[in-house]
Design a protein around this motif. Sequence first.
Motif, mmCIF file in Angstrom:
data_model
loop_
_atom_site.group_PDB
_atom_site.id
_atom_site.type_symbol
_atom_site.label_atom_id
_atom_site.label_comp_id
_atom_site.label_asym_id
_atom_site.label_seq_id
_atom_site.Cartn_x
_atom_site.Cartn_y
_atom_site.Cartn_z
ATOM 1 N N GLU A 4 0.833 -1.206 0.000
ATOM 2 C CA GLU A 4 0.000 0.000 0.000
ATOM 3 C C GLU A 4 0.866 1.254 0.000
ATOM 4 O OE1 GLU A 4 -3.721 1.981 2.452
ATOM 5 O OE2 GLU A 4 -3.225 -0.121 2.754
ATOM 6 N N ASP A 5 1.976 1.229 0.729
ATOM 7 C CA ASP A 5 2.887 2.379 0.744
ATOM 8 C C ASP A 5 3.459 2.644 -0.654
ATOM 9 O OD1 ASP A 5 2.499 2.862 3.445
ATOM 10 O OD2 ASP A 5 4.291 1.764 4.070
ATOM 11 N N GLU A 6 3.821 1.579 -1.375
ATOM 12 C CA GLU A 6 4.353 1.753 -2.734
ATOM 13 C C GLU A 6 3.292 2.324 -3.672
ATOM 14 O OE1 GLU A 6 7.699 -1.786 -2.937
ATOM 15 O OE2 GLU A 6 5.586 -2.313 -3.240
ATOM 16 N N ILE A 7 2.054 1.855 -3.521
ATOM 17 C CA ILE A 7 0.967 2.396 -4.348
ATOM 18 C C ILE A 7 0.752 3.867 -4.018
ATOM 19 C CG2 ILE A 7 -1.499 2.260 -4.870
ATOM 20 C CD1 ILE A 7 -1.272 -0.797 -4.323
ATOM 21 N N ASN A 8 0.789 4.213 -2.736
ATOM 22 C CA ASN A 8 0.630 5.614 -2.335
ATOM 23 C C ASN A 8 1.749 6.488 -2.891
ATOM 24 O OD1 ASN A 8 -1.772 6.165 -0.704
ATOM 25 N ND2 ASN A 8 -0.960 4.560 0.631
ATOM 26 N N GLU A 9 2.950 5.942 -2.985
ATOM 27 C CA GLU A 9 4.082 6.704 -3.514
ATOM 28 C C GLU A 9 3.906 7.058 -4.984
ATOM 29 O OE1 GLU A 9 7.913 4.915 -2.798
ATOM 30 O OE2 GLU A 9 7.452 4.609 -0.680
ATOM 31 N N ILE A 10 3.331 6.144 -5.770
ATOM 32 C CA ILE A 10 3.190 6.416 -7.202
ATOM 33 C C ILE A 10 1.864 7.091 -7.546
ATOM 34 C CG2 ILE A 10 4.744 4.560 -7.916
ATOM 35 C CD1 ILE A 10 2.255 2.923 -8.680
ATOM 36 N N SER A 11 0.942 7.088 -6.601
ATOM 37 C CA SER A 11 -0.366 7.704 -6.842
ATOM 38 C C SER A 11 -0.257 9.221 -6.762
ATOM 39 C CB SER A 11 -1.374 7.212 -5.800
ATOM 40 O OG SER A 11 -2.600 7.895 -5.919
ATOM 41 N N LEU A 12 -1.045 9.903 -7.570
ATOM 42 C CA LEU A 12 -1.071 11.365 -7.529
ATOM 43 C C LEU A 12 -2.117 11.881 -6.546
ATOM 44 C CD1 LEU A 12 -0.785 12.171 -11.340
ATOM 45 C CD2 LEU A 12 1.025 12.167 -9.623
ATOM 46 N N PHE A 13 -2.818 10.947 -5.870
ATOM 47 C CA PHE A 13 -3.883 11.321 -4.948
ATOM 48 C C PHE A 13 -3.405 11.223 -3.503
ATOM 49 C CE2 PHE A 13 -5.877 9.170 -8.651
ATOM 50 C CZ PHE A 13 -6.454 10.293 -9.214
#
Length: 87
Positions: A50-59
Amino acid sequence: MASIDKDKSLLLSDTLVPDLFIYHYMTNLTKEAICVFLYFVSNGSSKMTEDEINEISLFDKQTTEIAIAELIASGLMSKLPTGEFIL
């Protein structure tokens, strides 16, 4: 990925995004869920935390979590026992 349309012409995908996603799922997802899915695919990894997804997300984190939940509910994403996500 290729398919034959009603005109018998061959359609070829020019992207890493599966045609099934474009034609079946995209129209029913929010723009945030679509973006998170595309970020995941473009990252080139088969699993992400989830942290990796948050890092690449623009939201922001909350919006990203809602998008992840939407992708899980649609059957496009799963959470592994390790806590990682897969498409």
